[in-house]
Design a protein around this motif. Structure first.
Motif, PDB file in Angstrom:
ATOM      1  N   ALA A  97       0.821  -1.204   0.000  1.00  0.00           N
ATOM      2  CA  ALA A  97       0.000   0.000   0.000  1.00  0.00           C
ATOM      3  C   ALA A  97       0.858   1.257   0.000  1.00  0.00           C
ATOM      4  O   ALA A  97       0.543   2.230  -0.699  1.00  0.00           O
ATOM      5  CB  ALA A  97      -0.924  -0.005   1.216  1.00  0.00           C
ATOM      6  N   SER A  98       1.942   1.257   0.748  1.00  0.00           N
ATOM      7  CA  SER A  98       2.819   2.431   0.784  1.00  0.00           C
ATOM      8  C   SER A  98       3.455   2.681  -0.578  1.00  0.00           C
ATOM      9  O   SER A  98       3.460   3.817  -1.084  1.00  0.00           O
ATOM     10  CB  SER A  98       3.901   2.241   1.844  1.00  0.00           C
ATOM     11  OG  SER A  98       3.330   2.024   3.120  1.00  0.00           O
ATOM     12  N   LEU A  99       3.980   1.620  -1.189  1.00  0.00           N
ATOM     13  CA  LEU A  99       4.594   1.786  -2.505  1.00  0.00           C
ATOM     14  C   LEU A  99       3.559   2.155  -3.563  1.00  0.00           C
ATOM     15  O   LEU A  99       3.831   2.975  -4.452  1.00  0.00           O
ATOM     16  CB  LEU A  99       5.314   0.497  -2.898  1.00  0.00           C
ATOM     17  CG  LEU A  99       6.539   0.130  -2.064  1.00  0.00           C
ATOM     18  CD1 LEU A  99       7.090  -1.224  -2.484  1.00  0.00           C
ATOM     19  CD2 LEU A  99       7.612   1.196  -2.168  1.00  0.00           C
ATOM     20  N   GLY A 100       2.372   1.555  -3.488  1.00  0.00           N
ATOM     21  CA  GLY A 100       1.339   1.875  -4.467  1.00  0.00           C
ATOM     22  C   GLY A 100       0.865   3.312  -4.360  1.00  0.00           C
ATOM     23  O   GLY A 100       0.659   3.990  -5.380  1.00  0.00           O
ATOM     24  N   MET A 101       0.679   3.802  -3.131  1.00  0.00           N
ATOM     25  CA  MET A 101       0.259   5.185  -2.954  1.00  0.00           C
ATOM     26  C   MET A 101       1.341   6.146  -3.432  1.00  0.00           C
ATOM     27  O   MET A 101       1.043   7.154  -4.081  1.00  0.00           O
ATOM     28  CB  MET A 101      -0.064   5.441  -1.484  1.00  0.00           C
ATOM     29  CG  MET A 101      -0.615   6.827  -1.204  1.00  0.00           C
ATOM     30  SD  MET A 101      -1.161   7.011   0.510  1.00  0.00           S
ATOM     31  CE  MET A 101       0.369   6.664   1.386  1.00  0.00           C
ATOM     32  N   ALA A 102       2.603   5.837  -3.141  1.00  0.00           N
ATOM     33  CA  ALA A 102       3.692   6.692  -3.599  1.00  0.00           C
ATOM     34  C   ALA A 102       3.778   6.711  -5.123  1.00  0.00           C
ATOM     35  O   ALA A 102       3.974   7.774  -5.734  1.00  0.00           O
ATOM     36  CB  ALA A 102       5.017   6.221  -2.991  1.00  0.00           C
ATOM     37  N   ALA A 103       3.614   5.546  -5.761  1.00  0.00           N
ATOM     38  CA  ALA A 103       3.674   5.495  -7.218  1.00  0.00           C
ATOM     39  C   ALA A 103       2.495   6.238  -7.848  1.00  0.00           C
ATOM     40  O   ALA A 103       2.659   6.956  -8.842  1.00  0.00           O
ATOM     41  CB  ALA A 103       3.697   4.038  -7.680  1.00  0.00           C
ATOM     42  N   GLY A 104       1.311   6.084  -7.289  1.00  0.00           N
ATOM     43  CA  GLY A 104       0.153   6.773  -7.837  1.00  0.00           C
ATOM     44  C   GLY A 104       0.282   8.288  -7.749  1.00  0.00           C
ATOM     45  O   GLY A 104      -0.039   9.006  -8.704  1.00  0.00           O
ATOM     46  N   LEU A 105       0.763   8.772  -6.605  1.00  0.00           N
ATOM     47  CA  LEU A 105       0.966  10.221  -6.470  1.00  0.00           C
ATOM     48  C   LEU A 105       2.073  10.713  -7.387  1.00  0.00           C
ATOM     49  O   LEU A 105       1.987  11.820  -7.943  1.00  0.00           O
ATOM     50  CB  LEU A 105       1.290  10.550  -5.014  1.00  0.00           C
ATOM     51  CG  LEU A 105       0.154  10.352  -4.007  1.00  0.00           C
ATOM     52  CD1 LEU A 105       0.628  10.650  -2.594  1.00  0.00           C
ATOM     53  CD2 LEU A 105      -1.048  11.223  -4.354  1.00  0.00           C
ATOM     54  N   LEU A 106       3.115   9.904  -7.556  1.00  0.00           N
ATOM     55  CA  LEU A 106       4.200  10.299  -8.452  1.00  0.00           C
ATOM     56  C   LEU A 106       3.711  10.419  -9.880  1.00  0.00           C
ATOM     57  O   LEU A 106       4.005  11.411 -10.574  1.00  0.00           O
ATOM     58  CB  LEU A 106       5.335   9.283  -8.365  1.00  0.00           C
ATOM     59  CG  LEU A 106       6.507   9.494  -9.332  1.00  0.00           C
ATOM     60  CD1 LEU A 106       7.222  10.813  -9.041  1.00  0.00           C
ATOM     61  CD2 LEU A 106       7.484   8.329  -9.262  1.00  0.00           C
ATOM     62  N   PHE A 107       2.936   9.440 -10.345  1.00  0.00           N
ATOM     63  CA  PHE A 107       2.441   9.493 -11.719  1.00  0.00           C
ATOM     64  C   PHE A 107       1.414  10.604 -11.911  1.00  0.00           C
ATOM     65  O   PHE A 107       1.293  11.170 -12.992  1.00  0.00           O
ATOM     66  CB  PHE A 107       1.821   8.146 -12.091  1.00  0.00           C
ATOM     67  CG  PHE A 107       2.803   7.012 -12.086  1.00  0.00           C
ATOM     68  CD1 PHE A 107       4.144   7.239 -12.313  1.00  0.00           C
ATOM     69  CD2 PHE A 107       2.375   5.713 -11.835  1.00  0.00           C
ATOM     70  CE1 PHE A 107       5.065   6.194 -12.304  1.00  0.00           C
ATOM     71  CE2 PHE A 107       3.278   4.661 -11.823  1.00  0.00           C
ATOM     72  CZ  PHE A 107       4.631   4.906 -12.055  1.00  0.00           C
ATOM     73  N   ARG A 206      -9.288  -0.520   1.367  1.00  0.00           N
ATOM     74  CA  ARG A 206     -10.244  -1.591   1.664  1.00  0.00           C
ATOM     75  C   ARG A 206     -10.240  -2.653   0.574  1.00  0.00           C
ATOM     76  O   ARG A 206     -10.263  -3.860   0.847  1.00  0.00           O
ATOM     77  CB  ARG A 206     -11.634  -0.983   1.818  1.00  0.00           C
ATOM     78  CG  ARG A 206     -12.721  -1.988   2.120  1.00  0.00           C
ATOM     79  CD  ARG A 206     -14.081  -1.335   2.041  1.00  0.00           C
ATOM     80  NE  ARG A 206     -15.144  -2.329   2.040  1.00  0.00           N
ATOM     81  CZ  ARG A 206     -16.369  -2.104   1.608  1.00  0.00           C
ATOM     82  NH1 ARG A 206     -16.688  -0.915   1.118  1.00  0.00           N
ATOM     83  NH2 ARG A 206     -17.277  -3.049   1.645  1.00  0.00           N
ATOM     84  N   LEU A 207     -10.194  -2.223  -0.676  1.00  0.00           N
ATOM     85  CA  LEU A 207     -10.122  -3.170  -1.785  1.00  0.00           C
ATOM     86  C   LEU A 207      -8.818  -3.951  -1.757  1.00  0.00           C
ATOM     87  O   LEU A 207      -8.793  -5.169  -2.009  1.00  0.00           O
ATOM     88  CB  LEU A 207     -10.268  -2.424  -3.112  1.00  0.00           C
ATOM     89  CG  LEU A 207     -10.169  -3.255  -4.387  1.00  0.00           C
ATOM     90  CD1 LEU A 207     -11.268  -4.305  -4.428  1.00  0.00           C
ATOM     91  CD2 LEU A 207     -10.222  -2.356  -5.617  1.00  0.00           C
ATOM     92  N   ALA A 208      -7.717  -3.268  -1.430  1.00  0.00           N
ATOM     93  CA  ALA A 208      -6.423  -3.938  -1.373  1.00  0.00           C
ATOM     94  C   ALA A 208      -6.384  -4.984  -0.262  1.00  0.00           C
ATOM     95  O   ALA A 208      -5.781  -6.047  -0.421  1.00  0.00           O
ATOM     96  CB  ALA A 208      -5.319  -2.903  -1.174  1.00  0.00           C
ATOM     97  N   LEU A 209      -7.020  -4.710   0.863  1.00  0.00           N
ATOM     98  CA  LEU A 209      -7.047  -5.674   1.970  1.00  0.00           C
ATOM     99  C   LEU A 209      -7.777  -6.958   1.555  1.00  0.00           C
ATOM    100  O   LEU A 209      -7.310  -8.069   1.845  1.00  0.00           O
ATOM    101  CB  LEU A 209      -7.722  -5.054   3.189  1.00  0.00           C
ATOM    102  CG  LEU A 209      -6.843  -4.241   4.123  1.00  0.00           C
ATOM    103  CD1 LEU A 209      -7.698  -3.558   5.188  1.00  0.00           C
ATOM    104  CD2 LEU A 209      -5.786  -5.120   4.784  1.00  0.00           C
ATOM    105  N   SER A 210      -8.909  -6.812   0.901  1.00  0.00           N
ATOM    106  CA  SER A 210      -9.656  -8.002   0.483  1.00  0.00           C
ATOM    107  C   SER A 210      -8.888  -8.809  -0.550  1.00  0.00           C
ATOM    108  O   SER A 210      -8.831 -10.046  -0.476  1.00  0.00           O
ATOM    109  CB  SER A 210     -11.022  -7.592  -0.072  1.00  0.00           C
ATOM    110  OG  SER A 210     -10.875  -6.785  -1.234  1.00  0.00           O
TER     111      SER A 210
END
Length: 278
Positions: A97-107, A206-210
């Motif tokens: 989640a941390s890497l995904g959020m960082a990548a999404g904000l970067l893009f 929430r989606l990532a947790l499931s």
């Protein structure tokens, strides 16, 4: 004076009754409605087992399965397997989640990064996690690192897409405020962007947790020597379907509980966000 005061007293006398009806309609009725279908399935299970529609080795009775679950809890096997699985989920989710959020904000904030790196990252993430499992097994083996990386990869994509779309659709007035206040990049993230993107990020989490929970069970069934998924596979190999039923029930309940708690926090967060915007 007595005629005027009578309706007020009557209203005060009826208030607990209305409050009780509100509690029943808000909590009791939804709970009973949700338990109706499982009760019907349990009844059908008991009838099928008692009339031996299937052999007991394939369809054990509910009471026998319940006794197996009690024995697993008493011996500590079920709690140990569940604690191992939840620890793996927590580590993999936080990393992905941390890497995904960082990548999404970067893009979202950098057009060059979105054009140069974004398509490759999206193409890699769109390959199913099970498709990467043989490749990851060759590199990382079948130890704990394999579970962490596979869960992190599964949780990466929802957070990347959620943070990317939320940052791209964020109102321009937030950027104008940051520009007027002459905030640095990190101050913009901490003060403006993260509070504005919090509802969308929480929905993506929430989606990532499931998805991460389901990926964990699959990898534990295929390449693991511990965990709730391994316990279910062990029961299948030993032809103890009562163990399989208990682990399936636990997996479903834990998955529902994780989603329910995340949904409750999400609703509270969205409610808080609506109050601040109004």
């Amino acid at each position: 004076m007595s005629i005027v005061a009578l309706p007020a007293r009557a209203k005060q006398f009826r208030r607990p009754r209305f409050a009780q009806r509100g509690w029943v309609s808000r909590y009791a009725l939804p709970t009973l409605t949700a338990l109706l279908f499982p009760a019907l399935l349990l009844t059908l299970w008991q009838v099928a087992a008692s009339r031996e529609w299937m052999p007991p080795q394939i369809l054990p009775a509910p009471l026998y399965t319940l006794q197996t679950g009690i024995d697993l809890l008493r011996d500590g096997e079920l709690s140990d397997a569940l604690s191992i699985s939840l620890l793996r989920l927590a580590v993999g989710f936080v990393s992905g989640a941390s890497l995904g959020m960082a990548a999404g904000l970067l893009f979202a904030l950098s057009r060059r990064a979105d054009e140069w790196i974004g398509p490759t990252v999206r193409a890699v993430c769109l390959v199913p996690s099970l498709g990467w499992l043989p490749f990851f097994m060759l590199i990382f083996g079948i130890g704990e690192t394999l579970k962490f990386i596979l869960i992190a990869k599964t949780c990466f994509l929802p957070l990347m897409i959620g943070s990317y779309n939320a940052a791209r659709t964020m109102p321009q007035k937030y950027r104008d405020v940051a520009r007027v206040l002459e905030l640095t990049f990190w101050q913009r993230l901490r003060i403006i962007y993260f509070p504005a993107l919090a509802p969308a990020l929480f929905t993506a989490a929430r989606l990532a947790l499931s998805k991460g929970w389901k990926a964990l069970i699959l990898v534990e069934m295929i390449a693991s020597a511990a965990g709730i998924g391994y316990l279910m596979t062990w029961g299948r190999k030993a032809f103890q379907l009562d163990v399989v039923f208990i682990t399936m029930l636990v997996i479903g309940l834990i998955g529902w509980l994780i989603d329910y708690l995340a949904l409750r926090l999400e609703r509270r967060l969205i409610h808080w966000n609506g109050e601040t915007q109004s």
